[in-house]
Scaffold this active site. Structure first.
Site, PDB file in Angstrom:
ATOM      1  N   LYS A  22       0.846  -1.207   0.000  1.00 12.62           N
ATOM      2  CA  LYS A  22       0.000   0.000   0.000  1.00 12.62           C
ATOM      3  C   LYS A  22       0.874   1.247   0.000  1.00 12.62           C
ATOM      4  CE  LYS A  22      -1.696   1.424   4.087  1.00 12.62           C
ATOM      5  NZ  LYS A  22      -1.319   2.794   4.423  1.00 12.62           N
ATOM      6  N   ASN A  23       1.898   1.259   0.873  1.00 15.00           N
ATOM      7  CA  ASN A  23       2.691   2.480   1.057  1.00 15.00           C
ATOM      8  C   ASN A  23       3.710   2.726  -0.050  1.00 15.00           C
ATOM      9  OD1 ASN A  23       1.147   2.891   3.243  1.00 15.00           O
ATOM     10  ND2 ASN A  23       2.702   2.365   4.766  1.00 15.00           N
ATOM     11  N   CYS A 116      -5.168   7.998   9.737  1.00 19.55           N
ATOM     12  CA  CYS A 116      -5.071   7.313  11.033  1.00 19.55           C
ATOM     13  C   CYS A 116      -4.764   8.274  12.173  1.00 19.55           C
ATOM     14  CB  CYS A 116      -3.978   6.242  10.991  1.00 19.55           C
ATOM     15  SG  CYS A 116      -4.481   4.714  10.223  1.00 19.55           S
ATOM     16  N   ARG A 121       0.219  14.742  13.373  1.00 25.88           N
ATOM     17  CA  ARG A 121       0.721  14.476  12.009  1.00 25.88           C
ATOM     18  C   ARG A 121       0.775  15.789  11.247  1.00 25.88           C
ATOM     19  NH1 ARG A 121      -1.475   8.930   9.624  1.00 25.88           N
ATOM     20  NH2 ARG A 121       0.634   8.892   8.763  1.00 25.88           N
ATOM     21  N   ILE A 123       2.318  18.763   8.573  1.00 22.76           N
ATOM     22  CA  ILE A 123       2.714  18.735   7.163  1.00 22.76           C
ATOM     23  C   ILE A 123       3.800  19.775   6.876  1.00 22.76           C
ATOM     24  CG2 ILE A 123       0.453  17.844   6.425  1.00 22.76           C
ATOM     25  CD1 ILE A 123      -0.158  20.699   5.382  1.00 22.76           C
ATOM     26  N   ASP A 305       4.890   0.685  12.162  1.00 23.32           N
ATOM     27  CA  ASP A 305       3.659   0.042  11.682  1.00 23.32           C
ATOM     28  C   ASP A 305       3.532  -1.406  12.137  1.00 23.32           C
ATOM     29  OD1 ASP A 305       3.646   1.792   8.465  1.00 23.32           O
ATOM     30  OD2 ASP A 305       3.092   2.424  10.483  1.00 23.32           O
ATOM     31  N   ARG A 397      -8.425  -0.599   5.326  1.00 24.79           N
ATOM     32  CA  ARG A 397      -7.581   0.374   4.638  1.00 24.79           C
ATOM     33  C   ARG A 397      -6.287  -0.262   4.149  1.00 24.79           C
ATOM     34  NH1 ARG A 397      -7.975   6.021   7.047  1.00 24.79           N
ATOM     35  NH2 ARG A 397      -6.464   6.272   5.396  1.00 24.79           N
TER      36      ARG A 397
HETATM   37  C1  EPZ Z   1       4.250   6.992   6.383  1.00 25.63           C
HETATM   38  O1  EPZ Z   1       3.422   8.019   6.947  1.00 25.63           O
HETATM   39  C2  EPZ Z   1       3.366   5.742   6.306  1.00 25.63           C
HETATM   40  N1  EPZ Z   1       2.237   6.006   5.449  1.00 25.63           N
HETATM   41  C3  EPZ Z   1       2.883   5.364   7.703  1.00 25.63           C
HETATM   42  O2  EPZ Z   1       2.148   4.147   7.630  1.00 25.63           O
HETATM   43  C4  EPZ Z   1       4.086   5.124   8.599  1.00 25.63           C
HETATM   44  O3  EPZ Z   1       3.644   4.908   9.916  1.00 25.63           O
HETATM   45  C5  EPZ Z   1       5.023   6.349   8.582  1.00 25.63           C
HETATM   46  O4  EPZ Z   1       5.373   6.706   7.241  1.00 25.63           O
HETATM   47  C6  EPZ Z   1       6.312   6.102   9.346  1.00 25.63           C
HETATM   48  O5  EPZ Z   1       6.954   4.987   8.862  1.00 25.63           O
HETATM   49  C7  EPZ Z   1       2.407   5.913   4.101  1.00 25.63           C
HETATM   50  O6  EPZ Z   1       3.476   5.667   3.584  1.00 25.63           O
HETATM   51  C8  EPZ Z   1       1.209   6.141   3.258  1.00 25.63           C
HETATM   52  P1  EPZ Z   1       6.194  10.493   8.367  1.00 25.63           P
HETATM   53  P2  EPZ Z   1       3.884   9.564   6.935  1.00 25.63           P
HETATM   54  O7  EPZ Z   1       6.034  11.721   7.559  1.00 25.63           O
HETATM   55  O8  EPZ Z   1       4.561   9.855   5.668  1.00 25.63           O
HETATM   56  C9  EPZ Z   1       6.364  13.941  11.721  1.00 25.63           C
HETATM   57  C10 EPZ Z   1       0.304   2.683   7.856  1.00 25.63           C
HETATM   58  O9  EPZ Z   1      -0.068   2.106   8.885  1.00 25.63           O
HETATM   59  N2  EPZ Z   1       6.197  14.910  10.610  1.00 25.63           N
HETATM   60  O10 EPZ Z   1       7.409   9.678   8.187  1.00 25.63           O
HETATM   61  O11 EPZ Z   1       2.714  10.361   7.302  1.00 25.63           O
HETATM   62  C11 EPZ Z   1       5.088  13.162  11.975  1.00 25.63           C
HETATM   63  O12 EPZ Z   1       4.212  13.868  12.797  1.00 25.63           O
HETATM   64  C12 EPZ Z   1       0.740   4.160   7.940  1.00 25.63           C
HETATM   65  O13 EPZ Z   1       0.377   2.152   6.738  1.00 25.63           O
HETATM   66  C13 EPZ Z   1       6.221  16.262  10.896  1.00 25.63           C
HETATM   67  O14 EPZ Z   1       6.362  16.676  12.042  1.00 25.63           O
HETATM   68  O15 EPZ Z   1       4.917   9.564   8.157  1.00 25.63           O
HETATM   69  C14 EPZ Z   1       5.603  11.880  12.617  1.00 25.63           C
HETATM   70  O16 EPZ Z   1       5.744  12.061  13.993  1.00 25.63           O
HETATM   71  C15 EPZ Z   1       0.386   4.793   9.239  1.00 25.63           C
HETATM   72  N3  EPZ Z   1       6.042  17.132   9.859  1.00 25.63           N
HETATM   73  C16 EPZ Z   1       6.967  11.696  11.944  1.00 25.63           C
HETATM   74  O17 EPZ Z   1       7.313  12.946  11.360  1.00 25.63           O
HETATM   75  C17 EPZ Z   1       5.849  16.711   8.552  1.00 25.63           C
HETATM   76  O18 EPZ Z   1       5.687  17.540   7.643  1.00 25.63           O
HETATM   77  C18 EPZ Z   1       6.971  10.603  10.864  1.00 25.63           C
HETATM   78  O19 EPZ Z   1       6.005  10.890   9.917  1.00 25.63           O
HETATM   79  C19 EPZ Z   1       5.827  15.316   8.292  1.00 25.63           C
HETATM   80  C20 EPZ Z   1       6.006  14.427   9.335  1.00 25.63           C
END
Ligand code: EPZ
Length: 426
Positions: A22-23, A116, A121, A123, A305, A397
C-alpha cells in the site's frame, strides 16, 4: 455493526502469498500526475486507501481501470488541480498530490489531510520543502494553495526523515530546473520503489533509499510499466500472527532484505526462522522470550507500523518487555483494548511496559487505527473464547480480506455483517 468474529487458540499453518505494498502504490499512483501519458502498474492490492487514491485521480480528470491487481492509468486528460476536500479528509496520503501537481501544472489546491489517528501528524516538512523549491504555499482555514511560476532545484535538509515529505519532494524535484538534494531523507523500501518508478518515467533520481537523495530535474516525464514491491508490513503482520499462535507459516513473494529488524527481533524472541530469497518460514515457539527494550525508528530500524502487533505478541512472553514508540506520539490506543482482554500493559506517554505471560480472553474490542486493528485480530487468534473486532473500516484500509487470508491458514475467523436494523441505526 459489522465486525470480525474470531475463535482463538488455533495455530496458523500453511503458505501465504504477500501482495503489493500500500505504502509504495500510493505515492506511485500520485507520481503518474507528473506526466500526461498512460501507465501499467502491477501488484496493486485492492484496498480501501487505494480506492480513495483512484477516486482522487478520477476527480483530477485521469482515467484508472483495474484488472485484477494491475491498474491502467491514463493521465492525458487531467484538467483539474484541486483535490476534493471530502477525499482529502479520508486519507493522509492524498497529500502526495501536492508535489506532482505543482511540478507539472504549477498549482495545487488541497485541504488538511485526514487519516489514522496515531498522534500529531503535521505537514510542515512538505510545505517548507516546496517553498525551498520556489513554490508559494498558503494555508488558510484548512485549505492549502500552492503555486509556482517554476520550481528550481535546492538543498532541503529535513529535520526528521519523514517518509511522506521525502516522497513529495522527490516527485516535485523531478521536474524542477536544476539539482535538488534531500538531506536526512527517509530510507524506507517504498521510497526506493518510488525512485525506480520515477526513473522509469525518465527522471534522474539518485540515492533513493539512502540518507541523501539527489534529483536532477528534467523537462518532461513519460508513462511506464512498473511492478510494486511486496508489503513488508502485511508480511510482518502475518509473521506475528504465526508466532503468537505457535504456528508454522511460509510467506511467499516476500522481500526479507526489507525486514531485517523484524526478523532479528522475532528470532531473538525465540521464533524459528528459515529465510530464502523471497520466502520466509516462521515456526512460533510459545511462550516467546521477553524483549527488554524495543525502540521503533525510521528504516532500517524497527517499523512503527508493526509496533501494535509486537505489543500484542509480547503479552504472551514470560517476563517484562519495554516498547518505546519514537515515530508517533499517540500510537498506543490498542493497549487499552488489549488490557480489556486481560493483558498487563502500562503505558506512559511513548513507552509501554508489557508483563507476561497473560491469558487473553475473548472480548468485544474496537480498532481505532489500521495497525492497532490488526493487533486486535492477532489478540483474538491467541485468546481463549470468542473475540469480536469492530472498526473494520480501519483494518480494510491496509489489509485485503484479512479474514479470508487468515482462515486459509486455519484460523476460525469470519466477517459478520451489520444487521439491517444496525445499518438503519447507522
Ligand atoms: C508513512 O506516513 C506511512 N504512510 C505510515 O504508515 C508510517 O507509519 C510512517 O510513514 C512512518 O513509517 C504511508 O506511507 C502512506 P512520516 P507519513 O512523515 O509519511 C512527523 C500505515 O499504517 N512529521 O514519516 O505520514 C510526523 O508527525 C501508515 O500504513 C512532521 O512533524 O509519516 C511523525 O511524527 C500509518 N512534519 C513523523 O514525522 C511533517 O511535515 C513521521 O512521519 C511530516 C512528518
Amino acid at each position: 455493526m459489522s465486525h470480525l468474529l474470531i475463535e482463538g487458540g488455533r495455530p496458523l499453518v500453511g503458505r501465504h502469498k504477500v501482495y503489493g505494498a500500500k505504502n509504495a502504490a500510493l505515492p506511485i499512483l500520485a507520481a503518474t500526475v507528473l506526466a500526461r501519458d498512460t501507465f501499467e502498474i502491477e501488484n496493486v492490492p485492492d484496498l480501501l486507501d487505494l480506492k480513495i487514491m483512484i477516486a482522487i485521480l478520477h476527480a483530477l480528470g485521469a482515467r484508472v481501470r483495474r484488472e485484477g491487481t494491475t491498474l491502467y492509468v491514463d493521465t492525458r486528460e487531467i484538467h483539474r488541480t484541486e483535490v476534493p476536500e471530502e477525499l482529502m479528509g479520508q486519507m493522509r496520503s492524498s497529500l502526495f498530490l501536492m508535489g506532482p501537481l505543482v511540478a507539472r501544472y504549477r498549482e495545487a489546491t488541497l485541504y488538511r489531510p485526514g487519516g489514522c489517528a496515531i498522534g500529531t501528524r503535521r505537514i510542515d516538512f512538505h510545505v517548507e520543502g516546496l517553498r525551498r523549491l520556489g513554490a508559494r504555499v498558503v494555508e488558510e482555514g484548512g485549505r492549502i494553495e500552492a503555486r509556482a511560476l517554476a520550481l528550481r532545484g535546492a538543498t532541503i535538509v529535513l529535520p526528521y526523515p519523514s517518509v511522506g515529505a521525502t516522497e513529495n519532494l522527490m516527485m516535485a524535484a523531478a521536474l524542477a530546473e536544476g539539482t535538488t538534494r534531500i538531506v536526512n531523507a527517509a530510507r524506507e523500501p517504498e521510497i526506493e520503489d518510488l525512485g525506480r518508478f520515477l526513473n522509469a518515467m525518465g527522471a534522474r533520481v539518485y540515492g533513493a533509499g539512502e540518507a541523501t537523495i539527489v534529483v536532477e530535474g528534467v523537462r518532461e516525464l513519460r508513462g511506464t510499466r512498473h511492478r510494486v514491491i511486496p508489503d513488508r508490513i502485511v508480511a510482518g503482520t502475518f509473521l506475528f500472527a504465526a508466532a503468537i499462535t505457535g504456528g508454522d507459516v511460509v510467506l511467499e513473494d516476500a522481500r526479507p532484505e526489507h525486514m531485517e529488524a523484524v526478523l532479528d527481533l522475532l528470532a531473538t524472541s525465540g521464533a524459528e526462522l528459515e529465510v530464502g530469497a523471497d520466502t520466509i518460514r516462521l515456526r512460533g515457539k510459545l511462550p516467546p522470550r521477553p524483549l527488554p527494550r524495543v525502540v521503533t525508528a525510521p528504516h532500517p530500524g524497527f517499523p512503527t507500523d508493526l509496533q501494535p502487533q509486537l505489543v500484542t505478541y509480547l503479552t504472551q512472553s514470560e517476563g517484562t518487555s519495554v516498547v518505546v514508540e519514537t515515530v508517533f506520539d499517540g500510537r498506543f490506543r490498542h493497549a487499552e483494548e488489549l488490557v480489556r482482554m486481560g493483558a498487563k500493559i502500562y503505558v506512559d506517554q511513548r513507552t509501554a511496559v508489557i508483563e507476561g505471560p497473560t491469558r487473553l480472553k475473548g472480548e468485544r474490542v474496537r480498532a481505532y487505527d489500521l495497525r492497532g486493528g490488526a493487533a486486535l485480530v492477532l489478540a483474538g487468534l491467541a485468546a481463549e473464547g470468542t473475540t469480536r473486532v469492530y472498526g473494520l473500516t480501519h483494518i480494510d484500509r491496509g489489509y485485503m480480506r484479512i479474514e479470508e487470508e487468515l482462515a486459509a491458514l486455519g484460523a476460525s475467523i469470519r466477517r459478520v455483517s451489520a444487521t439491517r436494523e444496525e445499518e438503519a441505526a447507522g
